[in-house]
Design a protein around this motif. Sequence first.
Motif, short mmCIF file in Angstrom:
data_model
loop_
_atom_site.label_atom_id
_atom_site.label_comp_id
_atom_site.label_asym_id
_atom_site.label_seq_id
_atom_site.Cartn_x
_atom_site.Cartn_y
_atom_site.Cartn_z
N GLN A 1 -11.90 -1.37 -3.79
CA GLN A 1 -10.61 -0.88 -4.32
C GLN A 1 -10.78 -0.30 -5.72
O GLN A 1 -10.18 0.72 -6.05
N THR B 1 -3.31 3.13 -1.41
CA THR B 1 -3.84 1.90 -2.03
C THR B 1 -2.71 1.05 -2.60
O THR B 1 -1.54 1.41 -2.53
N TYR B 2 -3.09 -0.08 -3.16
CA TYR B 2 -2.19 -1.08 -3.71
C TYR B 2 -1.39 -0.45 -4.86
O TYR B 2 -1.98 0.10 -5.80
N SER B 3 -0.06 -0.54 -4.80
CA SER B 3 0.77 0.22 -5.75
C SER B 3 0.48 -0.03 -7.24
O SER B 3 0.56 0.91 -8.03
N GLY C 1 -0.18 -10.10 -1.62
CA GLY C 1 -0.19 -10.52 -3.01
C GLY C 1 -0.05 -12.02 -3.11
O GLY C 1 -0.21 -12.74 -2.12
N TRP D 1 0.86 -1.19 0.00
CA TRP D 1 0.00 0.00 0.00
C TRP D 1 0.89 1.24 0.00
O TRP D 1 1.81 1.35 0.84
#
Lengths: 308, 406
Positions: free
Chosen positions: B234, B251-253, B294, B131
């Motif tokens: 998301q 957030t998730y890269s 992940g 994140w």
Amino acid sequence: MHSPTTFRPPTAAAGLQRLIPRSDRSLAYTLLAPAILTLLVILLVPLAYNLWLSTYQYNLLRPRQTAFTGLGNYIDILTNPAHLNALWITVAFTAFAVLAQTLIGTALALLLNIDFPGNHLVRTLVLMPMLISEVVAALSWRLIFHTEFGLLNALLGVVGIGPKVWLGEDLSFVSVLVVEIWQHTPFVMLIILAGLQTIPNELIEASRVDGASRWQRFRFVVLPLLVPIILLALVFRTMFTLRVFTPVWVLTSGGPADSTLVIGIDIYRTAFRYYDLGAAAALSIILLVVTLIITLAYMRLLRREALS
Amino acid sequence: MFARALVAAAALLALTAGPLAAQTLNLLVSAGGSGRTFESSANQFREQTGINVRVIQYPYAEVREKQLLELVGQTGNIDIVSIDGSIWLPELTPFLKPLDDVNTSNLIPSMVDLFRSDGKLLALPVRIAGWVLIYRKDLLDQAGLTPPKTWAEFRAAATTLTKDGVYGFVPALKQGNYLVVQWIPFLFGHGGAILTPDKKHAAFNTPAGLKATEYFVGLVKDGLVPPGAKAYEQSDIITAMSQGIGAMAITYSPYYLNMNSAKESKVAGKLDIAPFLPYDPDAGLKTGRTLISGWGFGVADSSRHPDEAKQFIQFIAGDSEQKRIAVDNNNAPTSAAVYRDPDYLKAFPAAASVLTALESAEDRPLIENWTEVEDILARELSAAISGLKTPQQALSDAEKAVNAAL
């Protein structure tokens, strides 16, 4: 004193004779056997297994550490406010959804029973929601309900109403309800429309000759004949709505703050997120009992209708 | 007559085709970006080795459920097991073959560690990201701001940037996994923890946890987030940022690439990634602490082709395939070399910042009933955000429920 009998071993012919039906009734049983057997296998066996499972502490991750708990799972559920709340939300959701579906469905059926140009096209269009997959429909509604980019708020904006958070804490229950009603009203309409077409025209003609008004014709001729059909639609819709899952899962996942947590989602979480199969089985048996009680009440009404 | 012969021939062909066909490995993966990426790797692998990998895609929740049922039943239908970091590892551990003899020196150590259990390596990381703080560089520049380093700066920036239809911060607050992972960087960045080190008790109902939660809820209450964020997943963060209504997101890269893509986004080229998440200096921290998660792949204990399965996993975790899927499929690489690769830096200029952010990474506690803990947290945080409970009340209720579940 009884006469002496000699033992005769069964011959092949006698065995065959036993298999061949001797009366109409045994022919009926023979023909029913495959169906009954199939029902046993696909209905009773899983049901019995579920019942058995519900009396055990059984976690899928530790299948070797099962323990018999008797009614333990049931007591846990019935004393846990979260599960009771889910049960309550489900019953309320079902009551609102089925009532609305029946009212709107009946109105639509009456409308589409009238001959007007383009009637068939309208009928097909009205059936559309029922033909769409539940997931696809719910995903589309998620876009429509989107606060910032959704169609609904855009339309409201045109008439000067500010944006609403449709899936927020105040409106999520109503929003999910709207999707459920939208998708399944056509089913009720279809059944009632079929029912309307079975009402003999002579009766309506006769009441017209007797001077009945349009409302009187509906209230005293059409409606009494429709009641069994409406009850049938109610039974179906109640049974299906009590186990509602898809629209709720897609739109809110039970939230916000569990305000739309229906029992279907509760069972899913317990079984496939926590792998607590014993408790999930007990929950599903409770749902089955609730469904049975409501259905039996309908059936009783239906029988009374039939007798009168 | 001819038709009958044709049917017979077809039947014969169908019966013999099984054993004659090349061996096929089965792999269940989450549909979408991950699914497409692994599918392309499977094609690549088949071209190089002649071994088929059937990539079966399902929605995330169904992958978990179907895969576990196959493994518990020892059906042998699954050869390669896909594992979502520490969330799935505890429940899958009994069904995995150890991979201790595999060389992992090319992979980022914190990512490899995600897949260790009791010292044994059970899977290789193939798609891991953290994140990160993604921000609109143009808006911050216009306001004369630099990327926020502390939570105080973050809130000040969010307040300044909330105007003209833009919101300072775009979070995903729908009850569920989204909400919990959104809250965790705030918790970590205030010095809080989820569970005690022995993993037997909740540890978030502490002054640090309360400070983090009050801060988090405050951003929502004070209107610094879009009102609809309460229903955001998301993917909605990507939409909101791409449509230009958000100034910052945590957030998730890999989502940076979607937000920054000229095809999908109205604000392409205007985004950047901060090297660290914000932190609370009062908690004695020097940087924020991010969350990594992940996919990793392991070999199923019940697989009939364990060697081929292992070969595929090593292939996809290798430097060259990691680079290929990073550049072609926006995969979040697990090989350190990719983060320094010029081709990757061209596609993802902020990669260096991501690497530094990942150095301070931490993950959710490795417990078997994490999903239960997560559902409790989701419910209580959702109540706090909706204003149905105060943050203190929500944390206390969550603590009670989590302790009971553990």
